[in-house]
Design a protein around this motif. Structure first.
Motif, PDB file in Angstrom:
ATOM      1  N   ARG A   1       6.323  -5.808 -16.828  1.00  0.00           N
ATOM      2  CA  ARG A   1       6.268  -6.317 -15.461  1.00  0.00           C
ATOM      3  C   ARG A   1       5.076  -5.796 -14.666  1.00  0.00           C
ATOM      4  O   ARG A   1       4.473  -6.529 -13.885  1.00  0.00           O
ATOM      5  N   CYS A   2       4.717  -4.541 -14.869  1.00  0.00           N
ATOM      6  CA  CYS A   2       3.597  -3.973 -14.116  1.00  0.00           C
ATOM      7  C   CYS A   2       2.268  -4.555 -14.589  1.00  0.00           C
ATOM      8  O   CYS A   2       1.412  -4.909 -13.777  1.00  0.00           O
TER       9      CYS A   2
ATOM     10  N   SER B   1      -2.306 -11.946  -1.944  1.00  0.00           N
ATOM     11  CA  SER B   1      -3.273 -12.528  -2.866  1.00  0.00           C
ATOM     12  C   SER B   1      -4.708 -12.342  -2.399  1.00  0.00           C
ATOM     13  O   SER B   1      -5.617 -12.821  -3.042  1.00  0.00           O
TER      14      SER B   1
ATOM     15  N   LEU C   1       4.488  -7.970  -5.322  1.00  0.00           N
ATOM     16  CA  LEU C   1       4.701  -9.374  -5.669  1.00  0.00           C
ATOM     17  C   LEU C   1       6.183  -9.684  -5.888  1.00  0.00           C
ATOM     18  O   LEU C   1       6.641 -10.775  -5.567  1.00  0.00           O
ATOM     19  N   GLU C   2       6.932  -8.728  -6.403  1.00  0.00           N
ATOM     20  CA  GLU C   2       8.372  -8.941  -6.583  1.00  0.00           C
ATOM     21  C   GLU C   2       9.104  -8.929  -5.246  1.00  0.00           C
ATOM     22  O   GLU C   2       9.991  -9.761  -5.010  1.00  0.00           O
TER      23      GLU C   2
ATOM     24  N   ILE D   1       6.883 -12.995  -7.675  1.00  0.00           N
ATOM     25  CA  ILE D   1       7.325 -12.774  -9.056  1.00  0.00           C
ATOM     26  C   ILE D   1       8.828 -12.537  -8.990  1.00  0.00           C
ATOM     27  O   ILE D   1       9.302 -11.696  -8.229  1.00  0.00           O
TER      28      ILE D   1
ATOM     29  N   ALA E   1       2.035  -8.350 -13.425  1.00  0.00           N
ATOM     30  CA  ALA E   1       1.719  -8.498 -12.001  1.00  0.00           C
ATOM     31  C   ALA E   1       0.283  -8.090 -11.703  1.00  0.00           C
ATOM     32  O   ALA E   1      -0.435  -8.783 -10.981  1.00  0.00           O
ATOM     33  N   SER E   2      -0.128  -6.979 -12.273  1.00  0.00           N
ATOM     34  CA  SER E   2      -1.471  -6.484 -12.043  1.00  0.00           C
ATOM     35  C   SER E   2      -2.526  -7.441 -12.595  1.00  0.00           C
ATOM     36  O   SER E   2      -3.525  -7.738 -11.934  1.00  0.00           O
TER      37      SER E   2
ATOM     38  N   ALA F   1       3.102  -4.919  -8.878  1.00  0.00           N
ATOM     39  CA  ALA F   1       4.337  -5.591  -9.295  1.00  0.00           C
ATOM     40  C   ALA F   1       5.376  -5.539  -8.180  1.00  0.00           C
ATOM     41  O   ALA F   1       6.011  -6.548  -7.858  1.00  0.00           O
TER      42      ALA F   1
ATOM     43  N   TYR G   1      -2.185 -10.697 -13.156  1.00  0.00           N
ATOM     44  CA  TYR G   1      -2.176 -11.918 -12.349  1.00  0.00           C
ATOM     45  C   TYR G   1      -2.899 -11.692 -11.017  1.00  0.00           C
ATOM     46  O   TYR G   1      -3.740 -12.485 -10.601  1.00  0.00           O
ATOM     47  N   ASN G   2      -2.573 -10.588 -10.364  1.00  0.00           N
ATOM     48  CA  ASN G   2      -3.186 -10.251  -9.086  1.00  0.00           C
ATOM     49  C   ASN G   2      -4.697 -10.069  -9.243  1.00  0.00           C
ATOM     50  O   ASN G   2      -5.481 -10.553  -8.418  1.00  0.00           O
TER      51      ASN G   2
ATOM     52  N   ILE H   1       6.105 -15.958 -12.462  1.00  0.00           N
ATOM     53  CA  ILE H   1       5.319 -16.222 -11.259  1.00  0.00           C
ATOM     54  C   ILE H   1       5.855 -17.484 -10.589  1.00  0.00           C
ATOM     55  O   ILE H   1       6.039 -18.508 -11.240  1.00  0.00           O
TER      56      ILE H   1
END
Length: 188
Positions: free
Chosen positions: A138-139, A15, A87-88, A93, A142-143, A84, A145-146, A98
């Protein structure tokens, strides 16, 4: 990354919640990351192995990895999918959801439950959930959120020298086998 002169916590890389200025230990408060802590070095080593795996899985480029580790938005689909994967793989994730509690828990293990990093992450991570509402890719999820975490926690930006060292440790030769070593890092 055992050759790094500094170390960082697993959540800080995921993060980007730490900086050289904020990572010096101050007494026993447990609020900031100590780069000299062997426990932190172990987290860093594990995360680099995770990133190496993600490079291969999503065929990430040096540009993708550099963007991730320097708090920049990814410029490509593979960069989004690299975020993604990271984080996965860390379970932040899981099945497109999340896990804020895990993210905050991981940050608190190194930074302390009442640290400035954890307090801000708790608040910002909740706000960032709104940015991904309704996303199913999903990509992109994640992107996005990040990116939200990065934009709202700039004062904890990941140190550039460590980010560049991370990029140098990635196995790009496995996905671009004909590219000479000296061109791999400079080409992107």
């Amino acid at each position: 990354m055992s050759s790094l002169r500094s170390v960082i916590c697993i959540v800080a890389i995921i993060s980007k919640t730490c900086s050289p200025r904020s990572m010096k230990s101050h007494g026993t408060s447990g609020t900031l990351v100590d780069f000299t802590d062997p426990k932190v070095q172990g987290h860093l080593d594990a995360l680099v192995r995770l990133a190496q795996s993600c490079v291969i899985k999503v065929r990430a480029t040096p540009k993708d990895v550099r963007a991730y580790f320097t708090n920049s938005s990814p410029l490509s689909r593979s960069g989004q999918c690299f975020a993604a994967c990271m984080l996965e793989q860390s379970d932040v994730i899981n099945h497109g959801k999340i896990n804020r509690e895990l993210l905050i828990h991981q940050a608190s293990l190194v930074n302390g439950k009442n640290s400035r990093v954890v307090r801000k992450l708790n608040s910002i991570s909740r706000v960032c959930l709104d940015t991904i509402d309704g996303m199913s890719d999903r990509c992109q999820l994640a992107s996005t959120y990040n990116d939200c975490l990065n934009e709202n926690m700039m004062e904890f930006a990941f140190p550039l020298d460590i980010a560049e060292e991370a990029v140098r440790k990635m196995p790009f030769h496995l996905i671009q086998p004909n590219l000479p070593q000296e061109l791999r890092a400079s080409r992107y």
